[in-house]
Each structure stands twice: as structure tokens, then as C-alpha cells.
Design an enzyme around this catalytic site. Structure first.
Site, mmCIF file in Angstrom:
data_model
loop_
_atom_site.group_PDB
_atom_site.id
_atom_site.type_symbol
_atom_site.label_atom_id
_atom_site.label_comp_id
_atom_site.label_asym_id
_atom_site.label_seq_id
_atom_site.Cartn_x
_atom_site.Cartn_y
_atom_site.Cartn_z
ATOM 1 N N GLY A 9 40.106 78.285 30.175
ATOM 2 C CA GLY A 9 40.154 77.134 29.290
ATOM 3 C C GLY A 9 39.192 76.079 29.785
ATOM 4 N N GLY A 12 38.704 76.499 33.745
ATOM 5 C CA GLY A 12 38.108 77.784 34.088
ATOM 6 C C GLY A 12 36.699 77.957 33.544
ATOM 7 N N LYS A 76 47.988 77.834 32.907
ATOM 8 C CA LYS A 76 48.982 76.787 33.041
ATOM 9 C C LYS A 76 50.046 77.215 34.055
ATOM 10 C CE LYS A 76 47.568 73.944 29.733
ATOM 11 N NZ LYS A 76 47.112 72.569 30.023
ATOM 12 N N LYS A 178 46.874 64.812 44.163
ATOM 13 C CA LYS A 178 46.536 65.095 42.764
ATOM 14 C C LYS A 178 47.788 65.015 41.896
ATOM 15 C CE LYS A 178 44.214 66.814 39.198
ATOM 16 N NZ LYS A 178 43.886 68.251 39.166
ATOM 17 N N ASN A 186 49.300 61.525 33.202
ATOM 18 C CA ASN A 186 49.414 62.575 32.185
ATOM 19 C C ASN A 186 50.407 62.266 31.088
ATOM 20 O OD1 ASN A 186 47.642 63.997 33.951
ATOM 21 N ND2 ASN A 186 48.482 65.925 33.210
ATOM 22 N N SER A 247 44.588 63.297 29.064
ATOM 23 C CA SER A 247 45.210 64.196 30.031
ATOM 24 C C SER A 247 45.413 65.578 29.427
ATOM 25 C CB SER A 247 46.561 63.632 30.489
ATOM 26 O OG SER A 247 47.526 63.725 29.454
ATOM 27 N N GLU A 260 52.697 71.204 30.911
ATOM 28 C CA GLU A 260 53.108 71.482 32.291
ATOM 29 C C GLU A 260 54.000 70.373 32.853
ATOM 30 O OE1 GLU A 260 49.606 73.787 34.491
ATOM 31 O OE2 GLU A 260 48.893 71.918 33.599
#
Length: 297
Positions: A9, A12, A76, A178, A186, A247, A260
């Protein structure tokens, strides 16, 4: 280096595309609409510094991972188990599976599911899929990876491809750093459907973020995690360096997909409960995002 990207996605495709552009043999394992576009026209890498089409292999099948020395695992967090099980029959025995995922538990889970070496990476990139086979890069792109048998070679490959990369002995702390950023931004970006730069200009937002971050740091301390660097400065820097980024949770909700959030604010809530640390701000964000998901069906 022969590289496979599982879950190609926004993340990646960016890292796989950068490696392919540098001459590595890359296959992207992605959804059919992306695979069709990539096989027809190449992967469009639309970055802040260039806009090019990169010739790269693509497949919808997990079996395309055969022969890969390096697997960038980019699904995910909700799909970690199923994706690992799909890959397992085709992975070379000496392949390195590098988790480029949100959350702090994925690499450990991969080590439970796969006999191959698995390592964690911390990803700092603003990107989105702007259309089939079209990755748009909004900013940053650096990686922090944990030591492995291939870490030096992997870091060198990324650096040579224009991706700033460092190897760290405290990737757990970096993953938590992170996580704190994700928890701060997010859910708020998802609920409001606003990009980071505009979001932080809202009345009371920075104070609310302060409450969210304080809870995350309290949970991390109780969990024995050492978070490197200046967390407050890192939180501010996100809005400054990625002002136009929505986000990943916001992108998921906008598309009617499950997010997520259970692995972000939800993880803080679960660890807080286990460690006796109250997390009311993170709990509220977790509940609100789940309500929006449920409303969308």
C-alpha cells in the site's frame, strides 16, 4: 537484492519503489487494482523531489515472495497473522522479514509465527495511494531498524536508494516513540478528517494532545520502556513536516475500512489497565473511532 513487499500500500509501495528505482529486484504483492496498473504502466512514484514511473514486478499472490532475500512486511496490524500464514509456505529459509508496520507488537508476533528471522523497523513517512499504482509522497521517509544478520546490508541498500536509515539497539523504544505520535494524531485526524497542519490549529487541540501523550508516557514508564529523544519536539515536528498528511486511520475511515486503532490508542488502554495506569483520553479516542467504524458497517 531480491525484495518482496507484502501488503504494498502507501508504505510498501514507497519503500519498494525506492529500492526498485535504485536497481533492486522488487516484487510488490498488492490488491488487484494496483497490480493491474503497475504491470501495465509501472509504479508511479510521485514524490517531493521527482515524479517517475518505475518498472517493478507485481502480484496478488503470496507465492511471489519465493526467492526473496528481504521481505518488507507492510500489512495492517490487524492482518499480521493471516498475512504471515499466507507467506509461510513460500519464504526462503534465510529470508529476513522486516516489519514496517504501526504498533509495537508485530515483529514479536512474526517471530512466533515464522521460523525465518523477523526484525522491526520504525517508519517515518507521509504517503498515500493517490490511485491504482500511484504512490504520492508528502514528506520524510527515514527508517530505524533493529540489528539482524542482514541489517547492515539492508541499511546500506536503503541509504543508497535515498532512504535515510539507521540501525538502533533500542528499536522497542523507537517503536513506542512512533506509537506516541500515532496516538496523538491518528484518531483526531480520523474523527475530524483533517490533515495534521490544520488539525493542530484547532482550539484546545495541542492541550488535548498533551493529555494523550502524557498518558502514553506514563504507560511506557510503567512498562519499562525507554523512549529516546524529545517526545514533545517530535509531536510538534509531525505537524510541521507533514502538514498535508491525513493519518492512516483517517484514510481507512474515509474508505470505510477497519483501522488499526486497537493497536494504537487501544493498546495504550489495554496496557494501562494491565499496569494500573489510567488512560481516559486514549480510551475516549479509541471508543469514538470504533463507533465510527461500526456506523460504517
Amino acid at each position: 537484492m531480491k525484495v518482496a513487499v507484502m501488503g504494498a500500500g502507501a508504505v510498501g509501495c514507497y519503500y519498494g519503489g525506492m529500492l526498485a528505482r535504485a536497481g533492486h529486484d522488487v516484487v510488490l504483492i498488492a490488491r488487484p487494482q494496483h497490480v493491474e496498473a503497475i504491470m501495465r504502466e509501472g509504479l508511479r512514484l510521485d514524490t517531493q523531489h521527482f515524479d517517475e514511473r518505475v518498472r517493478v514486478s507485481a502480484s496478488i499472490e503470496a507465492s511471489a515472495v519465493k526467492g526473496a532475500e528481504l521481505v518488507l512486511f507492510c500489512v495492517k496490524s490487524t492482518d499480521t497473522d493471516s498475512a504471515a500464514q499466507a507467506l509461510a509456505p513460500y519464504l526462503d529459509g534465510d529470508a529476513l522479514v522486516l516489519s514496517l508496520q504501526n504498533g509495537v507488537e508485530n515483529a514479536a508476533r512474526l517471530r512466533e509465527l515464522l521460523p525465518q528471522e523477523a526484525a522491526a523497523a520504525v517508519v517515518y513517512v507521509a504517503s498515500e495511494m493517490a490511485g491504482p499504482g500511484h504512490i504520492r509522497h508528502h514528506g520524510r521517509g527515514e527508517l530505524v531498524i533493529e540489528p539482524s544478520t542482514m541489517s547492515e546490508a539492508v541499511a546500506r541498500a536503503f541509504v543508497d536508494a535515498g532512504v535515510p536509515t539507521e540501525i538502533s539497539d533500542n528499536v522497542r523504544g523507537a517503536l513506542w516513540a512512533k506509537l506516541v505520535l500515532n496516538c496523538a494524531y491518528n484518531a483526531l485526524s480520523a474523527i475530524t478528517q483533517m490533515p495534521y497542519g490544520k488539525l493542530v490549529q484547532g482550539e484546545g487541540v495541542t492541550r488535548a494532545m498533551r493529555d494523550i501523550v502524557d498518558e502514553c508516557l506514563a504507560v511506557a514508564t510503567a512498562d519499562g520502556v525507554t523512549i529516546p529523544g524529545d517526545v514533545d519536539a517530535a509531536v510538534r515536528r509531525i505537524a510541521e513536516t507533514m502538514p498535508n498528511q491525513f493519518s492512516s486511520t483517517a484514510q481507512d475511515l474515509a474508505r470505510g475500512k477497519k483501522s488499526e486503532i486497537d493497536h494504537l490508542n487501544g493498546l495504550i488502554v489495554r496496557r494501562g489497565e494491565a499496569l494500573g495506569v489510567p488512560t481516559p483520553a486514549n480510551r475516549l479516542l479509541h471508543v469514538l473511532v470504533r463507533l465510527i467504524e461500526n456506523k460504517a458497517g
